[in-house]
Scaffold this active site. Structure first.
Site, PDB file in Angstrom:
ATOM      1  CD  GLU A  77      52.609   6.268 -10.358  1.00  0.00           C
ATOM      2  OE1 GLU A  77      51.773   6.054  -8.723  1.00  0.00           O
ATOM      3  OE2 GLU A  77      53.924   4.945 -10.342  1.00  0.00           O
ATOM      4  CE  LYS A 111      54.448  15.121  -2.596  1.00  0.00           C
ATOM      5  NZ  LYS A 111      53.958  15.825  -2.113  1.00  0.00           N
ATOM      6  CE  LYS A 121      41.055  13.785  11.757  1.00  0.00           C
ATOM      7  NZ  LYS A 121      41.969  12.389  11.306  1.00  0.00           N
ATOM      8  CB  ILE A 152      54.444  24.828  19.259  1.00  0.00           C
ATOM      9  CG1 ILE A 152      54.169  26.156  19.424  1.00  0.00           C
ATOM     10  CG2 ILE A 152      54.230  24.054  19.899  1.00  0.00           C
ATOM     11  CD1 ILE A 152      53.057  26.145  21.180  1.00  0.00           C
ATOM     12  CD  GLU A 162      60.185  19.542  17.576  1.00  0.00           C
ATOM     13  OE1 GLU A 162      60.158  19.335  16.752  1.00  0.00           O
ATOM     14  OE2 GLU A 162      59.684  19.923  18.615  1.00  0.00           O
ATOM     15  NE  ARG A 206      51.091  16.721   4.838  1.00  0.00           N
ATOM     16  CZ  ARG A 206      52.217  16.708   5.171  1.00  0.00           C
ATOM     17  NH1 ARG A 206      53.192  16.673   4.154  1.00  0.00           N
ATOM     18  NH2 ARG A 206      52.315  16.404   6.950  1.00  0.00           N
ATOM     19  CD1 TRP A 224      47.901  11.472  12.831  1.00  0.00           C
ATOM     20  CD2 TRP A 224      49.825  12.634  13.777  1.00  0.00           C
ATOM     21  NE1 TRP A 224      47.243  12.337  13.335  1.00  0.00           N
ATOM     22  CE2 TRP A 224      48.548  13.311  13.435  1.00  0.00           C
ATOM     23  CE3 TRP A 224      50.877  12.784  13.678  1.00  0.00           C
ATOM     24  CZ2 TRP A 224      48.636  14.348  13.744  1.00  0.00           C
ATOM     25  CZ3 TRP A 224      50.801  14.336  13.834  1.00  0.00           C
ATOM     26  CH2 TRP A 224      49.773  14.873  13.867  1.00  0.00           C
ATOM     27  CB  CYS A 269      47.837  22.819  16.969  1.00  0.00           C
ATOM     28  SG  CYS A 269      49.057  21.191  16.246  1.00  0.00           S
ATOM     29  CG  HIS A 284      49.095  26.969   9.382  1.00  0.00           C
ATOM     30  ND1 HIS A 284      49.868  26.282  10.719  1.00  0.00           N
ATOM     31  CD2 HIS A 284      49.121  25.673   8.455  1.00  0.00           C
ATOM     32  CE1 HIS A 284      49.248  25.069  10.747  1.00  0.00           C
ATOM     33  NE2 HIS A 284      49.208  23.923   9.650  1.00  0.00           N
TER      34      HIS A 284
HETATM   35  N1  GLN Z   1      56.615  20.235  18.959  1.00  0.00           N
HETATM   36  C1  GLN Z   1      56.431  20.069  17.277  1.00  0.00           C
HETATM   37  C2  GLN Z   1      56.720  21.000  17.118  1.00  0.00           C
HETATM   38  O1  GLN Z   1      57.033  22.595  16.904  1.00  0.00           O
HETATM   39  C3  GLN Z   1      54.789  20.211  17.351  1.00  0.00           C
HETATM   40  C4  GLN Z   1      53.931  19.740  15.961  1.00  0.00           C
HETATM   41  C5  GLN Z   1      52.708  19.526  15.966  1.00  0.00           C
HETATM   42  O2  GLN Z   1      52.177  20.739  17.129  1.00  0.00           O
HETATM   43  N2  GLN Z   1      52.087  19.309  14.604  1.00  0.00           N
HETATM   44  O3  GLN Z   1      57.278  21.193  15.056  1.00  0.00           O
HETATM   45 ZN    ZN Z   2      50.539  22.114  16.784  1.00  0.00          ZN
END
Ligand code: GLN
Ligand code: ZN
Length: 760
Positions: free
Chosen positions: A17, A19, A112, A432, A485, A516, A562, A644, A695
């Protein structure tokens, strides 16, 4: 009588709620009054729930509209001067501006919260920082709780932890020099809370579980001495680790009670029971506030019997830490396997466990005989269930011979074998893994989930996306391609859903930051790969192009980190099980002709224990897990990893120990600082520092990328340097991605030409 209390309750609500409220307010769908009303109702619901469940001292101040560390900054009237806000008159809009930034100022930095997946807003300290007690927001909530007929305990971040969590901005100075002024402010806050009827105030000092410098540790006694004058009883809360090494100091502090995390560090209880002061409460954090498993009530009772005999009503019962890190209510889960469900307890269920423990301690085990039998039965069924135990998995782990985590040859030989077939230009370009998750992709996934699109329809929708990604990469002129992906909702969930031993909840959300939330899967049993996970997608992508396609997997440490992890095996063992399952996939990919494979480990550093003394052990098994996932591959198969958004400077040897042929790593936001560290350490294998900060929707200019690459070339030999973005591109849109990657390729080509000239 023993008191049941909580350090904190989840603030997001059973159906997220909070969020809804935050995001509706940010979109201006609701006004401030509606936001505040909704928040008040949420708090009241949580308090009444606690009251009904037998919690005798309910936390106040654990709720937050965004983050409790930001709230602490408001309470002590110390907001970053750059915003020009006054804490005493802070509006809701200004509060959110601090958390999320505004047109003039970037948000407070986020980082974090200890070793959890919660992120707090980092206070900014300057030598000029001043404090002014601003108790009004907390007093208002205290009155709300009291109006419900609850005995309430305000919760504040302890002064030393608050100072420690902040970062020095501007000219260097010692944060501890702010302490005297901060303590004055806390004294005022405590006095105001006492005047409003608070008997107890909880001060959280989780930094006690860290390796604290001597001057910080020495500051505890005088600080709490200064606070002791306040007309309230102070409960000092430690959590996330053992504090036995400070037992003498803590027992002598002039506080009325101390909370211990007996889940993370059960053995510390003895150190405190030995000459525990006769006037102090000891709060036993015996129910796991960080995980989802039902408690073994018989075992917990046994562990507390001596303490109860010694302390009687001065023994309090609580979860190990705030329940912030735990999902709200298991009762909402209608789709979980029934047996699995009997093994779990979310926040609401943990309250009931506390109540049972109290009865068991006071009235004896007979008084809770049926519940104890139920708990014993759950433990026994978990120990024996074939759902959990797969003998083949255990056998495979015990069979692992020494060195079975090693590739056939060391990196230099592998590199030669890889160069021979890959035939890549110098400074190879790649990405990536993910490409934009477009509206079409999300629509297809949603339709598939709703049953409106059948499996064949979904597959061809994904194949279209893969083809699109491949064609675009070819046009851009990238050297090592990815399939993009499209078929993955989430990098952990996608794999977990296909492995044995993983379960997924409907509402098991926990707050990550602000609005989040994440829904970590539950690893409840032995992990095995029943069938290939990604092979068909990678093979399809490779069938479309003559360029090498890089297979894409989520690594064992990240899969572990995770998730909610089973507590009946060491984390190392769970991680290695996942590694072996992934190794099956790696070998299948290789067999299917995918000879470049990336195993992502963005959470590699997150697993680091809070105390440095425990780092080596963790890094040894974590790097072994990564190696295990890549073992058995041909020398010519090129294994990549990716990391990352973390500090890596202090674990470079452990990153090198993973022995990936190539690491792609986020660097552009830290202005390549990390690279200097990689250079100094002489990182032995290939490395692709990110040259495009994904980002932001901003397209980096050629000049920016060139500057970054030149910095990289200064510390890393050209033969071992790759060119790539910082991270996956799934949150971006195609137009900016294409523009940015085009710049990246153009700069790379220019640099290649220049390098060729210098050689010639
Ligand atoms: N292979 C993932 C992507 O490109 C890597 C994501 C990440 O590093 N959190 O989305
Ligand atoms: Zn990453």
């Amino acid at each position: 009588m023993t008191t049941i209390h909580l350090l904190g309750f989840p603030r997001i609500g059973a159906r997220r709620e909070l969020k809804q409220l935050q995001e509706s307010y940010w979109k201006q769908d609701i006004d401030e009054a509606a936001l505040l009303k909704g928040a008040r109702e949420l708090r009241q619901r949580h308090w009444l729930l606690q009251k009904g469940a037998g919690v005798e001292l309910a936390p106040v101040g654990d709720f937050s509209l965004y983050d409790h560390v930001l709230d602490a900054q408001v309470l002590v009237g110390a907001l970053p001067a750059r915003f020009g806000f006054d804490a005493a008159t802070l509006s809701t809009a200004q509060y959110f501006a601090l958390a999320r930034g505004n047109a003039h100022q970037p948000a407070l930095e986020m980082t974090k919260w200890f070793d959890t997946n919660y992120h707090y807003l980092v206070p900014e300290w300057q030598a000029e920082t001043t404090f002014a007690a601003n108790p009004a927001p907390l007093l208002a909530q205290l009155r709300e709780a009291q109006a419900l007929g609850l005995k309430a305990k305000p919760v504040l971040l302890g002064p030393l932890t608050l100072l420690w969590l902040g970062k020095v901005k501007g000219a260097a100075f010692d944060r501890l020099s702010l302490l005297p002024a901060l303590l004055d402010c806390y004294r005022e806050l405590l006095a105001a809370l006492a005047a409003a009827g608070a008997e107890w105030v909880q001060l959280d000092e989780p930094i006690l579980a860290l390796d604290l410098p001597a001057d910080w540790l020495a500051a505890f006694a005088p600080s709490y001495q200064a606070l002791a004058e306040a007309p309230v009883k102070l409960l000092l809360a430690s959590y996330f680790g053992g504090v036995a090494e400070h037992a003498k100091l803590l027992k002598a502090l002039p506080v009325a009670g101390l909370h211990l995390d007996l889940v993370r560090a059960p053995q510390q209880l003895d150190a405190f029971l030995a000459d525990w002061p006769a006037d102090k409460v000891l709060s036993a954090g015996s129910i796991d506030g960080r995980n989802v498993w039902r408690a073994d009530l018989s075992a917990v009772l046994t562990s507390l019997e001596a303490a109860h005999a010694q302390l009687d009503e001065r023994l309090w019962l609580a979860p190990s830490c705030s329940l912030l890190h735990c999902p709200v209510d298991l009762a909402q889960e209608t789709e979980l396997d029934v047996e699995l469900k009997t093994w779990l307890a979310f926040a609401v269920q943990k309250l009931n466990e506390l109540k049972l423990l109290k009865r068991g301690l006071i009235d004896g085990r007979d008084a809770i005989a049926p519940e104890l039998a139920g708990s014993d039965h759950a433990q026994a069924s978990r120990r024996a269930s074939p759902r959990i135990h797969r003998p083949s998995v255990a056998a495979r782990l015990t069979r692992l011979a020494d060195g079975s985590d090693r590739r056939h040859s060391p990196y230099p030989q592998r590199a030669a074998a890889q160069r021979a077939w890959l035939n890549l230009p110098v400074l190879p370009t790649t990405t990536i893994g993910s490409f934009p998750q477009t509206a079409e992709i999300r629509a297809a996934r949603a339709a598939f989930k709703r049953g409106e699109l059948d499996a064949a329809g979904y597959d061809s929708a994904m194949q279209r996306e893969i083809e699109l990604a491949i064609r675009r990469q070819e046009e851009l002129g990238l050297d090592v391609l990815v399939h993009g992906e499209a078929e993955r909702n989430d990098m952990v969930e996608y794999f977990g859903e296909q492995l044995s031993g993983y379960a997924f909840t409907q509402y098991g959300w926990v707050q990550s930051y602000g609005s989040r939330c994440v829904k970590p899967p539950i690893i409840y049993g032995d992990v095995e790969r029943p069938q290939p996970l990604t092979v068909r997608w990678a093979v399809y992508a490779q069938s479309l192009t003559t360029y090498p396609v890089k297979g894409m997997l989520t690594g064992p440490v990240t899969m572990l980190q995770w998730s909610f992890v089973r507590d009946d095996l060491p984390r190392r063992e769970v991680c290695w099980q996942i590694a072996l399952a992934l190794n099956d996939e790696v070998l299948d990919l290789e067999n299917a002709g995918i000879r470049v494979i990336q195993i992502d480990e963005p959470a590699y550093r997150e697993g680091l224990p809070l105390k440095q003394a425990d780092w080596a052990e963790y890094l040894a098994w974590a790097s072994a897990a990564f190696r295990l996932s890549a073992t058995g591959t041909d020398d010519a198969t090129q294994i990549h990893t990716h990391m990352c958004y973390s500090e890596f400077n202090d674990i470079l040897p452990a990153i090198a120990a993973m022995d990936a042929d190539v690491i792609t790593i986020e660097t552009s936001r830290s202005d390549m600082e990390l690279l200097t560290a990689f250079g100094d350490f002489a990182y032995p294998n290939e490395i692709g520092p990110g040259v495009y900060d994904i980002h932001s929707p901003r397209v980096p200019s050629e000049t920016e990328i060139e500057t970054l690459l030149e910095k990289a070339l200064a510390v890393i030999p050209a033969e071992r340097l790759w060119v790539n973005p910082d991270c996956g591109l799934k949150t971006r849109g195609w137009p900016e991605v294409e523009a940015a990657l085009a710049n990246m390729v153009a700069v790379t080509r220019r640099l290649r030409a220049r390098l060729a000239e210098t050689v010639a």
